[in-house]
Design a protein around this motif. Structure first.
Motif, short mmCIF file in Angstrom:
data_model
loop_
_atom_site.label_atom_id
_atom_site.label_comp_id
_atom_site.label_asym_id
_atom_site.label_seq_id
_atom_site.Cartn_x
_atom_site.Cartn_y
_atom_site.Cartn_z
N VAL A 46 0.86 -1.19 0.00
CA VAL A 46 0.00 0.00 0.00
C VAL A 46 0.89 1.23 0.00
N LYS A 47 0.68 2.08 -1.00
CA LYS A 47 1.47 3.31 -1.07
C LYS A 47 0.84 4.38 -0.17
N ARG A 48 1.66 4.99 0.64
CA ARG A 48 1.15 6.07 1.51
C ARG A 48 0.47 7.13 0.66
N PRO A 49 -0.76 7.49 0.98
CA PRO A 49 -1.44 8.49 0.15
C PRO A 49 -0.97 9.91 0.45
N ARG A 50 -0.99 10.74 -0.56
CA ARG A 50 -0.90 12.19 -0.36
C ARG A 50 -2.31 12.73 -0.23
N GLY A 51 -2.40 13.89 0.33
CA GLY A 51 -3.73 14.47 0.42
C GLY A 51 -3.74 15.82 1.08
N GLN A 52 -4.92 16.39 1.08
CA GLN A 52 -5.13 17.72 1.66
C GLN A 52 -5.46 17.55 3.13
N THR A 53 -4.74 18.27 3.96
CA THR A 53 -5.00 18.21 5.41
C THR A 53 -4.91 19.61 5.99
N GLN A 83 -8.92 12.44 6.57
CA GLN A 83 -10.31 12.20 7.00
C GLN A 83 -10.87 13.37 7.82
N ALA A 84 -10.06 13.85 8.76
CA ALA A 84 -10.55 14.89 9.67
C ALA A 84 -10.96 16.16 8.91
N TRP A 85 -10.23 16.46 7.85
CA TRP A 85 -10.46 17.70 7.10
C TRP A 85 -11.53 17.53 6.02
N GLU A 86 -11.69 16.34 5.47
CA GLU A 86 -12.58 16.17 4.32
C GLU A 86 -13.97 15.66 4.67
N PHE A 133 -13.76 9.92 2.16
CA PHE A 133 -13.61 9.75 0.70
C PHE A 133 -12.15 9.39 0.42
N LEU A 134 -11.30 10.41 0.21
CA LEU A 134 -9.90 10.11 -0.11
C LEU A 134 -9.14 9.55 1.10
N ALA A 135 -9.69 9.72 2.29
CA ALA A 135 -9.05 9.16 3.48
C ALA A 135 -9.08 7.64 3.48
N LYS A 136 -9.89 7.05 2.63
CA LYS A 136 -10.10 5.61 2.64
C LYS A 136 -9.89 4.96 1.28
N ASN A 137 -10.15 5.68 0.22
CA ASN A 137 -10.29 4.98 -1.07
C ASN A 137 -8.97 4.74 -1.80
N PHE A 138 -7.84 5.00 -1.15
CA PHE A 138 -6.55 4.73 -1.79
C PHE A 138 -6.19 3.25 -1.74
N ALA A 139 -6.78 2.50 -0.81
CA ALA A 139 -6.50 1.06 -0.73
C ALA A 139 -7.35 0.41 0.36
#
Lengths: 435, 435
Positions: A181-188, A248-251, A258-264
Motif C-alpha cells: 500500500v502506497k502512503r497516500p498524499r492528500g489535503q489536510t 479524513q478529519a479535514w474532508e 472519501f480520499l481518506a479511505k479509497n486509496f486502498a
C-alpha cells in the motif's frame, strides 16, 4: 440457520497431512479462493493445509456430481461471482463432497492428489469481481473511541443505536493480501493551521474489519427481510480498510470519508463459508440497559439466538526495526467479532430496506471491530488515543501512526471446545513511501 | 484542449433529415450509446436526429478504417467500457468519420442508411458497466441551500472552498432514463419525534446533475495531474441522483448519505463527447472576492481558461393532474453548468490525488447544480425551502416533495452564437408507490 454436520466433526482428519492441526485450513474449514499456480492462469481453488485443491482440475477428474459439480463449475473460473450467486444449496453440497474427498482413507485420494498445488508456489487473487463495496460501522467501541477524536463532546451520535450506519466505499482499490500500500498524499489542515496543505499523510492507520461476500442478492426495489438475510451471505474474509486520519478529519464533513479511505483496502483472499463458521455462532449480545429496541424490520428471533460470531480478531505489526533485529511481530490488538452492535443479517436487511440491490460478489465491511479496552482496539488511532500515547515496541521503536516499511497483518480465528479451530489466513500489506 | 474543426461547422447538415435542427442530436453532436433494436440484442450506436446508427452494422459495412474502425469496434458491444478506455484519439477519429458519413451528399449514404434504426423502435441501455460511482458536491448554490436545511447555523463548511467534496455512491442501482423509480421505505425521525419510525419516504426529491463517464483512467497509486485530467473524460450525461431527504437527515451523520440515495439514480443514455461540447467551454468563473486560491495540485492554466461548461440545465415535472388535463410539463428549474465551483478536471485531479484509481466506465456526478435563485434550484428541497413553500402547478396541484405518479425530466442544452445547439436527450423517470 446453518446446521452442524459431519463436515464439522473435529475428529475428521485429512490425507493432506499439513491440514491436520493447521491453524487456518484444517479439513473443517475448506474456504474457496482464486489462485494462479506457477505455470497457469487464475482459477478457483480450495485451501487445505499448506495446499490448494485446483477446482477445475478436480472437476475434470470427475470428483464431483450433481449440485457439488454445479458449484465446482461455478467456482472454477477467474472470479467466484457465479459461485456466490448459487447460494447455500450447491455451496453445502460442494463442502460435503470436498470433506469426503479430502478425508483420510478417501477412495478418491489418488485422483484428488493430482489436483493439489503447494500454496507457497501459488499467487492468490481477489476471489470475486467486486461490484459495490459498502462499509458499515457496527463496532460500537470503535464508533465511540473514534467519535471522541473527531467530536469530543458528541462521540456516539443519536442515530447509532437505531441504524446500522454504513456508507459506500471504493471497489476499484481493493486488493488481496500481500499487495503493498502506497502512503497516500492528500489535503489536510491541522486545527492550528490557518490554511490547508497538501502532502503525504502523517496519520496513516489500519482498520480491523470482517468482510462479508454477498451471495445471491436481490433485485432493485425488492428488500431482503432480516429473516432471509443470512441466505445472502456467501462467506467472510478479513478486511483492512486503511485510513489516513489527517485527510479524513479535514474532508469528512458533510458527506463522509472519501480520499481518506479509497486509496486502498486489503482483503484476505479466502472466502470462509457460513458453514465453516457455524460452530462459532453465538446469540446477539444483550443490549446494554437503556438502549432502544431495534425497529421491527431489524428483528428476527433466529438472528437473536445465533446471529453473532465468536471470532478472535488479531492485529500484528512488523516494523523495519523488528525485522532487522529478528524480533517477532508485535501484537497491536486482540479483539473479537462479538463486539459488533449489529449482526450481518441486520446490516443486509437495513442495506436493502429501501430497495437497494446487492449483487453476488459485492463486499460489505463491518467497520472496525474494537473491544472495550486499549489492548483490543482495531485501529492505531484508538490504541494511541489519537497519537498521544505511542506504542512502544521491543525494538525500541515507537509508533503513533504507521511509518513507511511497516507491515500490518490481520488474523481471525474461531475456537470452541469440541470443535476444530479454523482461521481465515492472513490479510497483510506493507506500507510503501508516498514516492 | 479540444480543438474546433469541421465537425462543429453549423452549416453542415445530414441526409438524416430529422437531424437538421434537431434539438438534441444534430450532426454536430453524435453521442454514443448502447441500444437494442426491435429484434436484436444490445449493441453500440450513435444518435442522429430521430435515428440510431448501428455501429457493428456500420463497421461490417466497411464504413470505417484505421483508428475510426478501432473505436467503432470497441463501441460495438453491449457496453462501451472498451471504447471509453481508448481515449481521445480513436474517439475523435470516429467522430470525424461519422460526421463525413452522415453529412448531406456523403457518397456513403447508401451503405449507412441500411444501418439506421428508428430510435422510437429501440430500447436504450446503460452505456457502460459502471465500476464505481462517485458523486461530488460542486454546485456551490446547492451546497449553501442544502446546508441551510441540515445545518442552519453552518451551511457551507470550512473545507468547501478548498476541496472538491465528493463521496462514493451506489453503482448497482443506476438505471437508464425511462426506468421507473420505486419510492423507498426507510428509517426517519422528525425532529419532534421521540423515536424513529420506518415507512415510505415523505420527502422524495430529485437532483439535477451532470454525469461524467471516465475514459482511460489511472493505475492504483498513480495520480492524474490536473493538467492531464481532461484526457480522462470519456463524455457526459445527465444524472438524477434521487434523494429521500427524511432518510438522509436521520442517517447522514457521521459517514454521509447512504440509503437516502442508493435506491436509484437515473442517467440519460447517450454519452455526449468532449468534442461535441467543445463549443460550450468557457473560462472558470472568477472566484468571489475573499475566496481562497485552490492548492497547486488543483490549478492548471488551460483549465482556468476553458475548464467550465456553459450548458443550460432544465428540470421539468409532469404530475398526474397535468397529464390528466393535457397540460404541458411544469418547468421546475432552469440552471446552468457554469454554476459549478470546481471543474471536472479539478474533480478528477482531486479524486486521484491520493492514488485512487479510476477505471473506464466509472461514473462521476457533479452534485446538484443550482443557480443563485429560486427559479434555478436543482432540487425541490431548495425550490420549496425544505417543503415550506409549495410549488403551485397549472393543474391546481401543489408539490412540497414528489408524489407517486410524478415524472421528472432533466434536459441539458449547449447554445452558442455561430454554432449548432446540441442537447443530451432526456433523463426521465416516474415515481412508483412504495407498494
Amino acid at each position: 440457520m446453518v446446521q452442524l454436520d459431519q463436515t464439522h466433526d473435529p475428529k475428521r482428519e485429512s490425507w493432506v497431512h499439513s491440514a491436520n492441526g493447521h491453524p487456518d485450513f484444517p479439513i473443517q474449514n475448506l474456504p474457496l479462493g482464486v489462485f494462479s499456480p506457477r505455470n497457469g492462469g487464475p482459477r478457483g481453488g480450495v485451501a487445505i493445509g499448506d495446499s490448494i485443491l485446483d477446482l477445475p482440475a478436480a472437476l475434470a477428474a470427475g470428483l464431483f456430481t450433481g449440485e457439488a459439480a454445479q458449484a465446482a463449475e461455478a467456482a472454477s473460473g477467474p472470479a467466484l461471482n457465479g459461485f456466490l450467486a448459487l447460494g447455500a444449496g450447491p455451496r453445502r453440497a460442494l463442502r460435503a463432497r470436498l470433506s469426503e474427498v479430502l478425508a483420510k482413507d478417501s477412495p478418491d485420494r489418488g485422483r484428488a492428489e493430482a489436483c493439489l498445488h503447494a500454496a507457497a508456489d501459488c499467487t492468490l487473487h481477489l476471489p470475486a469481481r467486486i461490484g459495490d463495496y459498502t462499509d458499515f460501522y457496527v463496532g460500537i467501541h470503535h464508533a465511540t473511541n473514534v467519535g471522541k477524536q473527531f467530536r469530543p463532546d458528541n462521540p456516539l451520535l443519536p442515530n447509532y443505536k437505531h441504524i446500522p450506519i454504513g456508507y459506500h466505499g471504493r471497489a476499484s482499490s481493493i486488493r488481496p493480501s500481500g499487495t503493498p500500500v502506497k502512503r497516500p498524499r492528500g489535503q489536510t489542515k491541522p486545527p492550528d493551521a490557518a490554511a490547508p496543505g497538501f502532502g503525504p499523510s502523517q496519520r496513516l492507520d489500519y482498520e480491523l474489519e470482517l468482510g462479508v461476500w454477498v451471495g445471491p442478492g436481490n433485485g432493485l426495489g425488492e428488500p431482503i427481510p432480516v429473516a432471509e438475510a443470512s441466505a445472502h451471505v456467501g462467506g467472510y474474509c478479513l478486511l483492512n480498510d486503511w485510513s489516513a486520519r489527517d485527510i479524513q478529519a479535514w474532508e469528512y464533513q458533510p458527506l463522509g470519508p472519501f480520499l481518506a479511505k479509497n486509496f486502498a483496502s486489503t482483503v484476505s483472499p479466502w472466502i470462509v463459508t457460513p458453514e465453516a463458521l457455524a460452530p462459532f455462532r453465538i446469540p446477539q449480545p444483550r443490549r446494554p440497559e437503556g438502549d432502544p429496541e431495534p425497529l421491527p424490520y431489524l428483528i428476527d428471533e433466529a438472528d437473536k439466538k445465533a446471529g453473532a460470531l465468536d471470532l478472535e480478531l488479531e492485529v500484528l505489526l512488523i516494523t523495519p526495526g523488528l525485522r532487522e533485529k529478528g524480533l517477532p511481530p508485535h501484537r497491536l490488538a486482540l479483539s473479537n467479532a462479538r463486539h459488533m452492535y449489529w449482526t450481518v443479517a441486520q446490516m443486509i436487511a437495513h442495506h436493502t430496506s429501501n430497495g437497494c440491490n446487492l449483487q453476488p460478489g459485492d463486499l460489505l465491511g463491518t467497520g472496525t471491530i474494537s473491544g472495550p479496552d486499549l489492548t483490543s482496539c482495531g485501529s492505531i488511532l484508538e490504541t494511541t488515543q489519537g497519537g498521544k500515547n505511542p506504542v512502544v515496541l521491543a525494538s525500541g521503536e515507537e509508533r503513533r501512526f504507521l511509518l513507511d516499511g511497516d507491515e500490518v497483518i490481520l488474523r481471525a480465528r474461531g475456537r470452541r471446545d469440541g470443535y476444530a479451530s479454523i482461521g481465515f489466513g492472513e490479510c497483510r500489506a506493507v506500507i510503501l513511501p508516498a514516492g
